[in-house]
Motif scaffolding. Structure first.
Motif, PDB file in Angstrom:
ATOM      1  N   HIS A  20       3.576   3.031   5.270  1.00  0.00           N
ATOM      2  CA  HIS A  20       2.616   2.610   4.248  1.00  0.00           C
ATOM      3  C   HIS A  20       3.382   1.954   3.104  1.00  0.00           C
ATOM      4  CE1 HIS A  20       0.686   5.917   6.441  1.00  0.00           C
ATOM      5  NE2 HIS A  20      -0.452   5.285   6.195  1.00  0.00           N
ATOM      6  N   TYR A  21       2.863   0.858   2.594  1.00  0.00           N
ATOM      7  CA  TYR A  21       3.542   0.126   1.529  1.00  0.00           C
ATOM      8  C   TYR A  21       3.107   0.547   0.130  1.00  0.00           C
ATOM      9  CZ  TYR A  21       4.883  -3.140   5.274  1.00  0.00           C
ATOM     10  OH  TYR A  21       5.406  -3.709   6.419  1.00  0.00           O
ATOM     11  N   TRP A  22       1.953   1.167  -0.011  1.00  0.00           N
ATOM     12  CA  TRP A  22       1.400   1.461  -1.329  1.00  0.00           C
ATOM     13  C   TRP A  22       1.326   2.960  -1.624  1.00  0.00           C
ATOM     14  CZ3 TRP A  22      -3.224  -1.834  -3.484  1.00  0.00           C
ATOM     15  CH2 TRP A  22      -2.769  -3.114  -3.812  1.00  0.00           C
ATOM     16  N   THR A  23       2.108   3.788  -0.949  1.00  0.00           N
ATOM     17  CA  THR A  23       2.035   5.225  -1.199  1.00  0.00           C
ATOM     18  C   THR A  23       2.544   5.569  -2.587  1.00  0.00           C
ATOM     19  OG1 THR A  23       2.294   5.712   1.150  1.00  0.00           O
ATOM     20  CG2 THR A  23       2.762   7.495  -0.395  1.00  0.00           C
ATOM     21  N   GLN A  24       3.696   5.041  -2.945  1.00  0.00           N
ATOM     22  CA  GLN A  24       4.263   5.279  -4.272  1.00  0.00           C
ATOM     23  C   GLN A  24       3.891   4.132  -5.221  1.00  0.00           C
ATOM     24  OE1 GLN A  24       6.565   6.867  -1.845  1.00  0.00           O
ATOM     25  NE2 GLN A  24       5.786   8.701  -2.817  1.00  0.00           N
ATOM     26  N   GLN A  25       3.654   4.510  -6.489  1.00  0.00           N
ATOM     27  CA  GLN A  25       3.475   3.517  -7.547  1.00  0.00           C
ATOM     28  C   GLN A  25       4.435   3.881  -8.675  1.00  0.00           C
ATOM     29  OE1 GLN A  25       1.695   0.784  -7.209  1.00  0.00           O
ATOM     30  NE2 GLN A  25       0.916   1.399  -5.199  1.00  0.00           N
ATOM     31  N   TYR A  26       4.638   2.962  -9.632  1.00  0.00           N
ATOM     32  CA  TYR A  26       5.807   3.061 -10.501  1.00  0.00           C
ATOM     33  C   TYR A  26       5.424   2.872 -11.967  1.00  0.00           C
ATOM     34  CZ  TYR A  26       7.070   2.090  -5.798  1.00  0.00           C
ATOM     35  OH  TYR A  26       7.111   2.130  -4.433  1.00  0.00           O
ATOM     36  N   GLY A  27       5.888   3.799 -12.797  1.00  0.00           N
ATOM     37  CA  GLY A  27       5.478   3.829 -14.183  1.00  0.00           C
ATOM     38  C   GLY A  27       4.206   4.654 -14.293  1.00  0.00           C
TER      39      GLY A  27
ATOM     40  N   GLY B 143      -1.883   1.484  -9.433  1.00  0.00           N
ATOM     41  CA  GLY B 143      -0.969   0.385  -9.131  1.00  0.00           C
ATOM     42  C   GLY B 143      -1.535  -0.978  -9.436  1.00  0.00           C
ATOM     43  N   ASN B 144      -2.631  -1.033 -10.138  1.00  0.00           N
ATOM     44  CA  ASN B 144      -3.284  -2.314 -10.454  1.00  0.00           C
ATOM     45  C   ASN B 144      -2.661  -2.920 -11.709  1.00  0.00           C
ATOM     46  OD1 ASN B 144      -5.631  -2.485  -8.439  1.00  0.00           O
ATOM     47  ND2 ASN B 144      -5.774  -0.396  -9.222  1.00  0.00           N
ATOM     48  N   ALA B 145      -1.389  -3.330 -11.592  1.00  0.00           N
ATOM     49  CA  ALA B 145      -0.642  -3.811 -12.744  1.00  0.00           C
ATOM     50  C   ALA B 145      -0.054  -5.196 -12.541  1.00  0.00           C
ATOM     51  CB  ALA B 145       0.473  -2.818 -13.075  1.00  0.00           C
ATOM     52  N   VAL B 146      -0.358  -5.860 -11.440  1.00  0.00           N
ATOM     53  CA  VAL B 146       0.166  -7.215 -11.209  1.00  0.00           C
ATOM     54  C   VAL B 146      -0.403  -8.200 -12.223  1.00  0.00           C
ATOM     55  CG1 VAL B 146       0.280  -9.115  -9.537  1.00  0.00           C
ATOM     56  CG2 VAL B 146       0.592  -6.765  -8.768  1.00  0.00           C
TER      57      VAL B 146
ATOM     58  N   PHE C 153      -3.267  -5.747   4.479  1.00  0.00           N
ATOM     59  CA  PHE C 153      -3.882  -6.229   3.241  1.00  0.00           C
ATOM     60  C   PHE C 153      -4.427  -5.025   2.487  1.00  0.00           C
ATOM     61  CE2 PHE C 153      -7.491  -7.693   0.698  1.00  0.00           C
ATOM     62  CZ  PHE C 153      -6.916  -8.750  -0.004  1.00  0.00           C
ATOM     63  N   ASN C 154      -3.838  -4.713   1.331  1.00  0.00           N
ATOM     64  CA  ASN C 154      -4.288  -3.609   0.482  1.00  0.00           C
ATOM     65  C   ASN C 154      -4.955  -4.157  -0.775  1.00  0.00           C
ATOM     66  OD1 ASN C 154      -3.493  -1.235   1.901  1.00  0.00           O
ATOM     67  ND2 ASN C 154      -1.359  -1.592   1.314  1.00  0.00           N
ATOM     68  N   PHE C 155      -5.862  -3.360  -1.332  1.00  0.00           N
ATOM     69  CA  PHE C 155      -6.480  -3.751  -2.599  1.00  0.00           C
ATOM     70  C   PHE C 155      -6.754  -2.508  -3.432  1.00  0.00           C
ATOM     71  CE2 PHE C 155     -10.084  -2.719   0.038  1.00  0.00           C
ATOM     72  CZ  PHE C 155     -10.983  -2.117  -0.814  1.00  0.00           C
ATOM     73  N   GLY C 156      -6.914  -2.718  -4.743  1.00  0.00           N
ATOM     74  CA  GLY C 156      -7.182  -1.603  -5.637  1.00  0.00           C
ATOM     75  C   GLY C 156      -7.993  -2.030  -6.843  1.00  0.00           C
ATOM     76  N   LEU C 157      -8.560  -1.036  -7.503  1.00  0.00           N
ATOM     77  CA  LEU C 157      -9.341  -1.243  -8.728  1.00  0.00           C
ATOM     78  C   LEU C 157      -8.887  -0.225  -9.771  1.00  0.00           C
ATOM     79  CD1 LEU C 157     -12.914  -1.557  -7.144  1.00  0.00           C
ATOM     80  CD2 LEU C 157     -11.485  -3.433  -7.985  1.00  0.00           C
ATOM     81  N   GLY C 158      -8.829  -0.647 -11.022  1.00  0.00           N
ATOM     82  CA  GLY C 158      -8.437   0.243 -12.098  1.00  0.00           C
ATOM     83  C   GLY C 158      -9.279   0.014 -13.345  1.00  0.00           C
TER      84      GLY C 158
ATOM     85  N   ARG D 157      -7.022   2.887  -4.795  1.00  0.00           N
ATOM     86  CA  ARG D 157      -6.329   1.902  -3.977  1.00  0.00           C
ATOM     87  C   ARG D 157      -6.342   2.316  -2.515  1.00  0.00           C
ATOM     88  NH1 ARG D 157      -2.144   4.895  -6.323  1.00  0.00           N
ATOM     89  NH2 ARG D 157      -0.503   5.646  -4.895  1.00  0.00           N
ATOM     90  N   THR D 158      -6.331   1.329  -1.650  1.00  0.00           N
ATOM     91  CA  THR D 158      -6.140   1.578  -0.228  1.00  0.00           C
ATOM     92  C   THR D 158      -4.649   1.659   0.064  1.00  0.00           C
ATOM     93  OG1 THR D 158      -6.090  -0.781   0.339  1.00  0.00           O
ATOM     94  CG2 THR D 158      -8.250   0.291   0.277  1.00  0.00           C
TER      95      THR D 158
END
Length: 487
Positions: free
Chosen positions: A27-34, A42-45, A367-372, A388-389
């Motif tokens: 999984h690519y989105w298991t960890q988030q940072y900060g 993880g909706n910080a891009v 393809f993952n997506f998220g909402l914050g 997030r997925t």
């Protein structure tokens, strides 16, 4: 007859190594940072708020107008994985692991307030997981079908997978104008993985003359991997006041140095006493090699995010990211050498060219997506929330190469994960304290068992055929704490 039996042996014993296992690096989105970014899902891009931009989108570093130091952002988590019917009918497998690890240590440096360049540095845990499970089953079964009555049977299963991946990086953002900025980050990564998978079976009975009869099978895999690598992230950011947007591009990794120790063993003993055919002769397949060339491949990824200030109190955020496919490749390359004992085994002509210890890998496109959302009660307190997925890139149902014989994987169930997060930020004049929780869950039903100890037969090498009756449930709870200081 013997040819058909040898083919059965190859498929069932030697090449069954594509058995589905668990590994969070699928999984690519298991960890988030900060802390703030993690609690926003993880909706910080598309949100230029703090120095976590060095990872999410270095372009937004250009809009940071002061030096900062993120002193700490720790994660305290409890992971629970259960596999109903995983080792046989009504034989469940369970892993329960607490984890404490530093999530994100970083800072930004502004040499001159008038300078368009903002520098950043970071050290963080890119990936972390730790699963361990074991079970033992002892019962009476009619394992020898040609011999009426019950025999004493023991099956033992053990699995562990420890993964730790650390990144250190330097980055900068360049402010082209009041609305546009670009940036680039360079990361050096270190990956450590220790994986073991094993099961053995034991059968105790009596021959027709009353003398004891003992038979066994054994399966063991051990992979100990370390690798250093480098990769880059480029970011582009747009600030239009209430609306902000960002694009981030991550490159594949370039291996700097990696090595792996691999050991593997398969054996069967004394089965021919109950089945008088050459295909059930005693055999031991065993080899171990150390310091093998290693290269774990990462995909290209393209992330797009935005944030919108709906009103003075509410900000909405969203991010989506596409990860490209990685074709089947050899991750750990071993030398071909003798692993068959005895060497004159009737199986030798069919097995001698097998790449017994090399480890392969593959990844589907994801393809993952998220909402914050951020809700500001006032200048001091802000409520954070996110979803997030976290889709798995190891989908057997989407890959033709999954069932190819002779491929050794560190693989995964078809398990998609989902994350819900929430927390609170407390703002002061020159600092920000953030605390919150993240809940991760996943559910998959009707998957193949890892091993089947409840339907053993002698002609199936003292196990039963894996049935699609395993139900997998993952629940993970994380406490996230972070502190950011402004200079």
């Amino acid at each position: 007859m013997i040819y058909n039996k040898i083919i059965i042996l190859i498929i069932s014993i030697i090449f069954g190594s594509s058995v589905q296992l668990i590994a969070q690096d699928n999984h690519y989105w298991t960890q988030q940072y900060g802390a703030r970014a993690a609690l926003l899902g993880g909706n910080a891009v598309g949100s230029p708020d703090d120095n976590s931009s060095i990872y999410y989108n270095p372009g937004f570093l250009g809009f940071i107008d002061s030096s900062t130091l993120n002193l700490n952002a720790n994660i305290y988590s409890y992971d629970r994985l259960s596999i109903k019917n995983g080792a046989g009918s009504n034989i469940d497998i369970l892993s329960r692991q607490p984890n404490i690890y530093p999530q994100f240590l970083s800072g930004t440096l502004k040499m001159d307030k008038e300078s368009p360049i903002t520098w950043s540095y970071a050290l963080f845990t890119r990936n972390h997981s730790n699963y361990y499970m074991r079970t033992r089953h002892a019962a009476q079964y009619n394992v020898i079908e040609s011999h009426p009555g019950l025999e004493s049977y023991i099956g033992s299963f053990e699995y562990s997978n420890q993964l730790d991946e650390q990144w250190g990086g330097l980055g900068f953002g360049y402010k082209i104008s009041e609305k546009l900025a670009i940036g680039l980050s360079t990361f050096i990564g270190y990956r450590f993985q220790n994986y073991q998978f094993s099961f053995f079976t034991r059968l105790l009975s009596e021959k027709t003359d009353g003398t004891p009869y003992f038979a066994s099978t054994n399966w063991y895999e051990d992979i100990y991997l370390q690798e250093f690598y480098i990769l880059w992230k480029a970011g582009f950011s747009l600030d239009l006041g209430k609306f902000k947007a960002g694009l981030s591009i991550s490159t594949p990794n370039l291996s700097l140095y990696g090595w792996t120790n691999v050991q593997r063993e398969n054996s069967q003993y004394n089965l021919r006493e109950s089945i008088n055919e050459d295909a059930y002769s005693d055999i031991l397949l065993i080899d171990r090699q150390e310091s093998l060339p290693t290269h774990v491949k990462f995909p290209w990824s393209f992330a797009l995010g935005f944030s919108y200030q709906l009103n003075p109190k509410i900000q909405l955020l969203s991010t989506c990211e596409y990860f490209t496919k990685i074709d089947l490749y050899t991750m750990v390359e071993a030398e071909k050498q003798n692993f068959i004992y005895p060497e004159d085994s009737p199986y030798a002509p069919f097995l001698k060219d097998i790449d017994f210890l090399s480890v392969s890998s593959v990844a589907n496109a994801v393809f993952n997506f998220g909402l914050g959302m951020e809700y500001s009660f006032n200048e001091k307190y802000t409520l954070l929330g996110g979803f997030r997925t976290d889709y798995s890139h190891f989908k057997a149902s989407e890959r033709e190469d999954f069932d190819q014989p002779g491929i050794l994987f560190i693989s995964s169930f078809d398990m998609d994960l989902y994350h819900l997060s929430g927390g609170l930020t407390i703002n002061k004049n020159n600092s920000r304290f953030t605390i919150g929780v993240n809940y991760c869950f996943g559910r998959e039903y009707g998957l193949d068992q890892m091993v089947n100890f409840t339907e053993p037969t002698d002609y199936n090498y003292l196990v039963g055929n894996n049935q699609p009756i395993a139900d997998v449930l993952i629940n993970s709870y994380s406490l996230i704490i972070g502190y950011l200081h402004y200079f």
